[in-house]
Structures are given as C-alpha cells and as structure tokens.
Design an enzyme around this catalytic site. Sequence first.
Site: not given
Ligand code: GLU
Length: 454
Positions: A134, A174
């Site tokens: 992340k 996100d």
């Molecule tokens: N931010 C999204 C999550 O919390 C998607 C992440 C992504 O698609 O890599 O899973």
Amino acid sequence: MTPPTTSSSKDKLAALRTEIEHRNPAQPEFHQAVHEVLESLAPVLAVRDDYAQASLVERLCEPERQIIFRVPWQDDRGRVHVNRGFRVEFNSALGPYKGGLRFHSSVNLGIVKFLGFEQVFKNALTGLGIGGGKGGSDFDPHGRSDSEVMRFCQSFMTELHRHIGAHTDVPAGDIGVGGREIGYLFGQYRRITNRWESGVLTGKGLSWGGSAIRPEATGYGNVYFAAEMLRRRGEDLQGQTAVVSGSGNVAIYTIEKLKALGANALTCSDSGGYVIDDKGIDVELLKQVKEVERARISEYAERRGASARYISGGSVWDVPADIALPSATQNELGAEAAATLVRNGVKAVSEGANMPTTMEAVDVLHEAGVAFGPGKAANAGGVAVSALEMQQNAARDTWTPARVEDELLRIMQDIHHTCYETAERYDAPGNYVTGANIAGFERVADAMLAQGVI
Ligand code: GLU
C-alpha cells in the site's frame, strides 16, 4: 517438548502483540489491524507447530520493505509545497506487491502499514496470485486544480517509479486516487522509463489498458458478498433497505448494485454530514455531483427535491435499515453506532471500506447475531478486478464487461465460501472475521514456509 495448545498460543500471540506495539510506536491503526488478525490465529498455531517454529506470524507482521520519500511540487501560484510519499511493500510470497495509493491529509506511515497489512490477507483470499502493499501521501487533492494534481502526481512518480513494476509492485487507487490520478501517474512512469508497461498500475482508463468494471468492482463485490451472507440466512436483497456511508467510488457503485438487485440505499455521506433520501439515493445525480463536479453531497440534497435532506454532522448509522455497508474510511462505525444499528434491527453489515468498523463494534454486532463481513473479504472485489486487469495486460487482451463481472461474482462467492467454511472448520460458525483471517493467513503462511527463511 509439550505441543502447543490454544491457550499457550494465545499467550504467545499476546506477547507478540505487545512487542509489535513497542517496535512500532504511535501507529494505532496498524496496532488495531494486527490485533484483530492475531486474535484469530491461536487455534491455527495450536495445530500447526511448524508455523510457530518458523516464526511466520512474526515475519508476516514486519513489512518486507518500507519506502518514505519527499514529494515537492508547485501550486498554480508558484508556491512550493512539500508532501511525504510512502510505499510499504508488505508481503510478496504469493505474487508481486499489490495495493492502492491513498492521497489524503491523514496519511502517515501507520495508516499505510495498516492498509498494507490488511491487503496481504485480502489479496490472498482472492486466490489470484498477488502479494500485498500500500502507499500514498498526505497530499489532499480536494480543492486542487487538475494542473496541481498533475504536478503532484508527476513528482510522486518521479521517485516511486524505481520501486514498482509489473513483476515487482503494482499500485492502484484508494481514497483520493481515481482515474484522473492514475492517468497522470501512468503518463509519468511511461515518460521516465520509456516503456509501455501497462501492468505497472491498475485502474487505468479503458482505452489505454484498463479493465471494464474496475471502477465498479469494490462496490459491486461488496453487495455480492452481502447477498451471500443473507443467502446463508435464507434471505435475499429484494426489498431490503440499506444504509451506506461515503460518497466515493465504493459508495456510488454499492448504491448502484443494491438498486439493480432490488434493494434500496437510503443514505450516503461525506466528511461534512450525510444525506437521507426517502425514495432511495438517485445514483445518476450522485455521480454527477461527486464524479463530474467533484462537489459536496449537500449539493445532492439541494437538487434532489423533497425526498432528500442533508444533515450536517450527525451519524449516518442513526438511520434505520436492514443492512449497513460502511464505505467511507477506517473506524467510522464505533460500538455506540453498532448498538443503534442492532436496536434498529440490522441483519447484516458488510465493509466496503478498509477497517471501518472498530473491534468493539464488531463484538456488538457478533453478540447480537448480525452477519458481519470484514473488509478484507467483503471489499476484495476491487483488488480482484485489478488482478484481472493485470491478466488482460499480460495477454494484451480486453475482456467484455459481462466477462469481467461474471468473474467478479464468482470470485466473491468463492471468498464468501472460503471464509464461511474456514470459520466452521475452526469452530466459529458464522464468524467471517475468524474465517477471513485464518484462510488468508494459511495461504500466505504455506507459501512462506515453502520458500524458506526470507
Ligand atoms: N485500494 C483498493 C483496496 O483497498 C484496491 C487496491 C488495488 O486495486 O490494487 O483493496
């Protein structure tokens, strides 16, 4: 040596928790995410001494790599700002690091670590061969012009590009990072590297390597998960009312899919307050206000007419409904709100956001017999379709929306089944938190065990 028992494993996990809190001071969200997972693992360690011997939990709680960098950029008046950029590459036992970027003023290392930690288990549950990571920045795109957002994204990518790649680490969106930001980030990556590496980011535009249904996937997937939980109780979504928080892309497509399946979402919210609409939220108007105009939801109430009211402040969880889908941000639903939902007869709560429900609130819901779908299972549809985007990019292929949505539905049903069965296997019937934590953990732990001490 005496074999471990559930209670001796519990003691060891409690000691580990204390150690992690000391080693990672002032990161309350990370502590919370770790606490919630460790809480579930004692029965696994009691039967799997090989996991304990290999210190798998200890290794899992320590990110493989943490990157922090300066992001300088100039606003439209020429003033120079300095933000902080993060990428936490948490675990790559199952595949390249995968997870979104969050741009919001609240972002710090602890927040990114909590999100990265959750992502490891979530991504394992999808079964699609993706590790967890992340990233993000304390930059807030709200109120910034497109040019300012572009300059910020270009500066952010100027550092980030050396750490990512289709086989290394694949960021996406996100909170605060949507199609516009992914476009600017991708453009800068391409310029710096001189490579058309479409699989380096997901959430791209449809005409340049994106997948159909990616913007919709998190919300749609959460509704599918809620429907599965209801099905286990002999019910479906038809005629149910829903309270939804948030008004970003997760909330919008949650509301849209609820409607398509015969339910009615009565609310949405932003940081200023919430809207209650007796006729049900008009998703086209909400899209116009939020996605096209990037305005506040008070604007929605003003334009909608007599059925809708905007309530400044207050708690969206006061609104009575059959199901609740928190889709805004972490810790938005506490114990008191959970008690209100229970009093109002809620049957299921399914998390569209990451960790929106506090641990105390989850206890309240469980005690009342409410079906509770934790985000790492219920909102996995977003990252799952990101993994499908990576598959399409690798094959230089474009799937039809119908094909992607079929896959999404199958994946969500499969995740539900895995969590449900795992909870049964570990004597916690109906507890999707236990099911998701253990099933995700087992997949990552087995891969780490096979790959040696790394
Ligand atoms: N931010 C999204 C999550 O919390 C998607 C992440 C992504 O698609 O890599 O899973």
